[in-house]
Write an enzyme that holds these catalytic residues in place. Structure first.
Site, PDB file in Angstrom:
ATOM      1  N   GLU A   4     -15.897  11.760  44.906  1.00 36.48           N
ATOM      2  CA  GLU A   4     -15.490  12.208  43.576  1.00 36.48           C
ATOM      3  C   GLU A   4     -16.649  11.908  42.626  1.00 36.48           C
ATOM      4  O   GLU A   4     -17.505  11.081  42.911  1.00 36.48           O
ATOM      5  CB  GLU A   4     -14.209  11.497  43.146  1.00 36.48           C
ATOM      6  CG  GLU A   4     -13.045  11.912  44.037  1.00 36.48           C
ATOM      7  CD  GLU A   4     -11.668  11.552  43.507  1.00 36.48           C
ATOM      8  OE1 GLU A   4     -11.508  10.500  42.903  1.00 36.48           O
ATOM      9  OE2 GLU A   4     -10.740  12.372  43.734  1.00 36.48           O
ATOM     10  N   ASN A  37      -3.168   2.299  40.137  1.00 40.64           N
ATOM     11  CA  ASN A  37      -4.009   1.295  39.470  1.00 40.64           C
ATOM     12  C   ASN A  37      -4.870   1.847  38.331  1.00 40.64           C
ATOM     13  O   ASN A  37      -5.128   1.149  37.351  1.00 40.64           O
ATOM     14  CB  ASN A  37      -4.861   0.543  40.494  1.00 40.64           C
ATOM     15  CG  ASN A  37      -5.701   1.444  41.354  1.00 40.64           C
ATOM     16  OD1 ASN A  37      -5.379   2.618  41.527  1.00 40.64           O
ATOM     17  ND2 ASN A  37      -6.760   0.926  41.902  1.00 40.64           N
ATOM     18  N   GLU A  68      -9.563   9.213  49.018  1.00 37.09           N
ATOM     19  CA  GLU A  68     -10.139   8.028  48.355  1.00 37.09           C
ATOM     20  C   GLU A  68      -9.210   6.875  48.679  1.00 37.09           C
ATOM     21  O   GLU A  68      -8.112   6.782  48.114  1.00 37.09           O
ATOM     22  CB  GLU A  68     -10.193   8.251  46.836  1.00 37.09           C
ATOM     23  CG  GLU A  68     -11.170   9.312  46.379  1.00 37.09           C
ATOM     24  CD  GLU A  68     -12.611   8.829  46.395  1.00 37.09           C
ATOM     25  OE1 GLU A  68     -12.848   7.611  46.440  1.00 37.09           O
ATOM     26  OE2 GLU A  68     -13.505   9.681  46.371  1.00 37.09           O
ATOM     27  N   CYS A  99      -9.731  -0.647  43.914  1.00 39.57           N
ATOM     28  CA  CYS A  99     -10.066  -0.324  45.302  1.00 39.57           C
ATOM     29  C   CYS A  99     -11.448  -0.811  45.716  1.00 39.57           C
ATOM     30  O   CYS A  99     -11.656  -1.223  46.847  1.00 39.57           O
ATOM     31  CB  CYS A  99      -9.972   1.182  45.505  1.00 39.57           C
ATOM     32  SG  CYS A  99     -10.904   2.095  44.262  1.00 39.57           S
TER      33      CYS A  99
HETATM   34  P1  NAD Z   1       0.093   4.604  48.335  1.00 40.36           P
HETATM   35  O1  NAD Z   1      -0.641   5.162  49.488  1.00 40.36           O
HETATM   36  O2  NAD Z   1       1.298   3.799  48.586  1.00 40.36           O
HETATM   37  O3  NAD Z   1       0.568   5.791  47.353  1.00 40.36           O
HETATM   38  C1  NAD Z   1      -0.350   6.702  46.801  1.00 40.36           C
HETATM   39  C2  NAD Z   1       0.375   7.985  46.439  1.00 40.36           C
HETATM   40  O4  NAD Z   1       0.796   8.653  47.614  1.00 40.36           O
HETATM   41  C3  NAD Z   1       1.614   7.801  45.585  1.00 40.36           C
HETATM   42  O5  NAD Z   1       1.624   8.795  44.594  1.00 40.36           O
HETATM   43  C4  NAD Z   1       2.745   8.020  46.579  1.00 40.36           C
HETATM   44  O6  NAD Z   1       3.939   8.463  45.996  1.00 40.36           O
HETATM   45  C5  NAD Z   1       2.138   9.087  47.458  1.00 40.36           C
HETATM   46  N1  NAD Z   1       2.724   9.225  48.791  1.00 40.36           N
HETATM   47  C6  NAD Z   1       3.408   8.312  49.522  1.00 40.36           C
HETATM   48  N2  NAD Z   1       3.730   8.831  50.728  1.00 40.36           N
HETATM   49  C7  NAD Z   1       3.237  10.087  50.769  1.00 40.36           C
HETATM   50  C8  NAD Z   1       3.213  11.109  51.754  1.00 40.36           C
HETATM   51  N3  NAD Z   1       3.776  10.968  52.954  1.00 40.36           N
HETATM   52  N4  NAD Z   1       2.581  12.275  51.460  1.00 40.36           N
HETATM   53  C9  NAD Z   1       1.972  12.453  50.263  1.00 40.36           C
HETATM   54  N5  NAD Z   1       1.962  11.508  49.289  1.00 40.36           N
HETATM   55  C10 NAD Z   1       2.581  10.338  49.540  1.00 40.36           C
HETATM   56  O7  NAD Z   1      -0.971   3.794  47.489  1.00 40.36           O
HETATM   57  P2  NAD Z   1      -0.747   2.927  46.181  1.00 40.36           P
HETATM   58  O8  NAD Z   1      -0.045   1.676  46.536  1.00 40.36           O
HETATM   59  O9  NAD Z   1      -0.195   3.783  45.113  1.00 40.36           O
HETATM   60  O10 NAD Z   1      -2.260   2.607  45.766  1.00 40.36           O
HETATM   61  C11 NAD Z   1      -2.982   1.515  46.233  1.00 40.36           C
HETATM   62  C12 NAD Z   1      -4.027   1.965  47.229  1.00 40.36           C
HETATM   63  O11 NAD Z   1      -4.848   2.982  46.658  1.00 40.36           O
HETATM   64  C13 NAD Z   1      -4.978   0.832  47.577  1.00 40.36           C
HETATM   65  O12 NAD Z   1      -5.211   0.843  48.963  1.00 40.36           O
HETATM   66  C14 NAD Z   1      -6.250   1.195  46.823  1.00 40.36           C
HETATM   67  O13 NAD Z   1      -7.422   0.662  47.375  1.00 40.36           O
HETATM   68  C15 NAD Z   1      -6.222   2.688  46.880  1.00 40.36           C
HETATM   69  N6  NAD Z   1      -7.062   3.288  45.837  1.00 40.36           N
HETATM   70  C16 NAD Z   1      -8.228   3.886  46.194  1.00 40.36           C
HETATM   71  C17 NAD Z   1      -9.069   4.406  45.223  1.00 40.36           C
HETATM   72  C18 NAD Z   1     -10.369   5.073  45.579  1.00 40.36           C
HETATM   73  O14 NAD Z   1     -10.930   5.753  44.737  1.00 40.36           O
HETATM   74  N7  NAD Z   1     -10.893   4.884  46.780  1.00 40.36           N
HETATM   75  C19 NAD Z   1      -8.688   4.349  43.884  1.00 40.36           C
HETATM   76  C20 NAD Z   1      -7.478   3.750  43.561  1.00 40.36           C
HETATM   77  C21 NAD Z   1      -6.663   3.212  44.548  1.00 40.36           C
END
Ligand code: NAD
Length: 505
Positions: free
Chosen positions: A474, A164, A261, A295
Site C-alpha cells: 500500500e 487499530n 496487509e 501491526c
Molecule cells: P481480524 O482478522 O480479526 O479482522 C479484520 C477484518 O476482517 C474485520 O473487519 C473482520 O470483520 C473481517 N473478517 C473476519 N472474518 C472474515 C472473513 N471470513 N472474510 C472476510 N472478512 C472477515 O483482524 P483484527 O483483529 O481486526 O486486526 C488486527 C490484526 O490486523 C493484527 O494482526 C494486525 O497486525 C493486523 N493489521 C495489519 C496491518 C498492516 O498494514 N499490515 C494494519 C493494521 C492491522
C-alpha cells in the site's frame, strides 16, 4: 465544498446512524441478521448499535459500485484526482471533529488520532495529484507494428479493515482504488465502524460520483459475503493472518486479485554505537503508540550487550512517564485498549511469559480508572526482560504494549535473531555506522526497514509485508500497481501473416 457548519451537523448525528453508505446516501440495510453493539473503548459504554448487513445488502452495495464503475472509470484521471484533492481539503478543514470520532471509536489518544486523520488528507492529496500520471507504454514491434499497454482498473474493489487504524486503513485503500478508476465497497471492523461512514459524506461532498464509494457494516460473515460476491474483482484486506488466509481462499475460488496487509513481530536492532536517546525514542515509538496495537511494532528490541544497561535505564525512566487515561486529554499519551477481550489476551501473554521465566521490568497491568472511565481497559505499557525465542510472547504477535528486551553481541547474531520469525512486516536498525546501517537493512527480511527511527509511514512510501505479513504494497505508486491490471493492445500495421494456414488458390 461542504461547509464546516454542515459537517458539524453531520458529525453530531453520526452516532445515530444509519450506518451503511450506498449510492451516496447513508442507509440502513435491506436485510440484517441482527445488530452489533459497539462500545467506546475509553468508557466501556455503548457507542452505537449497528445492524449487520446481510447478503441482499452486500449485493446492493456491490451493485451500486458496479453501476458507478461505468462512469467513474471513464472520468479523466485528472477529474477523478480533483475530487480526491477536494476530499483532502475537507478532511483538513474538519480534522478535529474527525479525530474526535476516531478517539471515540478506538480509545487512542487524541494527539495520535490527529496524526492518523491528517495522514488521510495526505493520501487523498497524493493520489489526487498522481492520478493523471497513471500512464501506459508503447512497444514498437517489427514491420511498423506496435503494441500499447494500458493500466485499467479491476472494477469493484472490496476493502476490509482492522480496528487499530480505522480511518487510515480505509483511506489507504480507497484513495488509490478510486484514483485508478475502480469503485469501492468497504467493510470496516465491527469494533470501529464510525469514520468509514464519515468518509462517505466527505467524498460525496467532494463530488465523487455517487456509488463510487460504499460502506457496509458487519462482522466476519458480511466480510466473507463481500469477498465471495461475483461482481467484486479485487480484494484488499488488512487484518490478522488467520482471516487473511480465508480472504485469500475466497480470492482463489473466484480467481480474484488479492492484497493482504497482515500482522507482524518486527525486530528493532540497536547497536553499541547508536545514540541512546534516539534509540529509546525509537523503542517507545515502536512499542507504545496506539496502546501497542500497531501491526509494524518493533516488539522484539535487540540491544547490544555493551549499551544494554544505560539503554534499559532510560527506557524505563521514559516508560514510567507515559500518562495513561482519558484519551481526549491533551497530556495523555496512552489511551484505552480496544475492548476487554483483547486486553485480557494481552495480559494472558504476559502471565504466560512470567511462568516461562520472563521478568516484568515494568507495567503489564490493568490500571483501574474511576468514574466514567471505570469500565475502560487501560493497560500499563510493559517491558519484559529475561525472554528468549522459545517463548510465545517473543514468537507471536501480542498486539498490545509488550516490549521484549533481548540482547546480542555480534552483527551476525542480531541479523539471525531478527529474521527468526514467520513475519516480515518491518524492522529497524539504530547505529551511527552508515555502512552497517545499510548492510543490516538489506539483510532484514521485511517490507519496511527504518534506520534510526521507527513507525513512520509517509504516503509516498510503500508499506507491506514479506513472509506471513502479507502480499502486495500500500502507499506510493506501488499501491496503484495493486489496484490496476494491464491491458495489451496489439496493432498490426501490415497484412496478417499466418504462414501456411492461408493459401491464395
Ligand atoms: P481480524 O482478522 O480479526 O479482522 C479484520 C477484518 O476482517 C474485520 O473487519 C473482520 O470483520 C473481517 N473478517 C473476519 N472474518 C472474515 C472473513 N471470513 N472474510 C472476510 N472478512 C472477515 O483482524 P483484527 O483483529 O481486526 O486486526 C488486527 C490484526 O490486523 C493484527 O494482526 C494486525 O497486525 C493486523 N493489521 C495489519 C496491518 C498492516 O498494514 N499490515 C494494519 C493494521 C492491522
Amino acid at each position: 465544498m461542504m461547509s464546516s457548519v454542515f459537517l458539524r451537523r453531520f458529525f453530531s448525528r453520526t452516532l445515530n446512524g444509519p450506518w451503511n453508505f450506498i449510492a451516496g446516501e447513508r442507509c440502513s440495510p435491506v436485510d440484517s441478521s441482527g445488530t452489533m453493539k459497539v462500545t467506546e473503548p475509553a468508557t466501556g459504554q455503548l457507542l452505537c448499535d449497528i445492524p449487520i448487513s446481510g447478503p441482499n445488502e452486500i449485493d446492493r452495495a456491490v451493485s451500486s459500485a458496479k453501476a458507478a464503475f461505468k462512469d467513474w472509470s471513464n472520468f479523466s484521471p485528472r477529474e477523478r484526482g480533483n475530487h480526491l484533492t477536494r476530499a483532502a481539503e475537507i478532511i483538513k478543514n474538519n480534522l478535529e471533529d474527525i479525530a474526535s470520532l476516531e478517539v471515540k471509536d478506538t480509545g487512542k489518544a487524541i494527539w495520535e488520532a490527529r496524526i492518523d486523520v491528517s495522514s488521510c488528507a495526505d493520501a487523498f492529496e497524493y493520489y489526487g495529484g498522481i492520478a493523471p500520471t497513471l500512464v501506459g507504454q508503447h512497444i514498437p514491434l517489427p514491420n511498423g507494428s506496435f503494441a500499447y499497454v494500458t493500466r485499467e482498473p479491476y472494477g469493484v474493489v472490496a476493502g476490509i479493515g482492522a480496528w487499530n487504524f480505522p480511518i487510515q486503513t480505509c483511506v489507504w485503500k480507497a484513495a488509490p482504488a478510486l484514483a485508478s478508476g475502480n469503485t469501492f465497497v468497504y467493510k470496516p471492523s465491527q469494533f470501529t465502524p464510525v469514520n468509514a461512514v464519515v468518509l462517505g459524506e466527505i467524498l460525496d461532498s467532494a463530488g465523487v460520483l455517487k456509488g463510487a464509494y460504499n460502506v457496509v457494516q458487519g462482522e466476519g460473515d458480511s466480510g466473507s459475503m463481500l469477498c465471495d460476491h461475483p461482481d467484486v474483482g479485487k480484494l484488499s484486506f488488512t487484518g490478522s493472518v488467520s482471516t487473511g488466509t480465508k480472504v485469500m481462499n475466497a480470492g482463489a475460488k473466484g480467481i480474484k486479485a488479492v492484497t493482504l496487509e497482515l500482522g507482524g513481530k518486527s525486530p528493532l536492532v540497536i547497536f553499541e554505537d547508536a545514540d541512546i536517546v534516539n534509540s529509546v525514542k525509537g523503542a517507545l515509538m515502536a512499542n507504545f503508540l496506539s496502546q501497542g496495537q500497531v501491526c509494524s511494532n518493533g516488539t522484539r528490541v535487540f540491544v547490544h550487550k555493551k549499551i544494554l544497561k544505560p539503554f534499559t535505564e532510560l527506557l524505563l525512566k521514559q516508560t514510567k512517564k507515559l500518562k495513561i487515561g482519558d484519551p481526549f486529554q491533551e497530556d495523555v499519551t496512552v489511551g484505552a485498549t480496544i475492548h476487554e477481550a483483547h486486553a485480557r489476551k494481552v495480559l494472558q501473554y504476559i502471565e504466560e511469559a512470567k511462568k516461562e521465566g520472563a521478568k516484568v521490568l515494568y507495567g503489564g497491568e490493568r490500571i483501574q480508572m474511576s468514574g466514567k472511565f471505570s469500565e475502560g481497559w487501560y493497560l500499563s505499557p510493559c517491558i519484559l526482560t529475561n525472554v528468549n525465542h522459545t517463548m510465545k510472547v517473543v514468537e507471536e504477535e501480542v498486539f498490545g504494549s509488550v516490549l521484549c528486551l533481548l540482547e546480542f553481541e555480534s552483527e551476525e547474531e542480531a541479523i539471525q535473531l531478527a529474521n527468526q520469525t514467520r513475519f516480515g512486516l518491518a524492522g529497524a536498525v539504530f547505529t551511527k555506522d552508515i555502512q552497517r546501517a545499510h548492510r543490516v537493512s538489506k539483510q532484514i527480511e521485511a517490507g519496511s526497514v527504518w534506520i534510526n527511527t521507527y513507525n513512520l509511514y509517509p504516503t509516498e512510501v510503500p508499506f507491506g509485508g514479506y513472509k506471513m505479513s502479507g502480499i502486495g504494497r500500500e502507499n506510493g505508486t506501488w499501491s496503484l500497481d495493486n489496484f490496476t491490471q494491464t491491458k495489451t493492445v496489439y496493432v498490426e500495421m501490415g497484412d496478417v501473416d499466418c504462414g501456411p494456414l492461408y493459401s491464395e488458390d
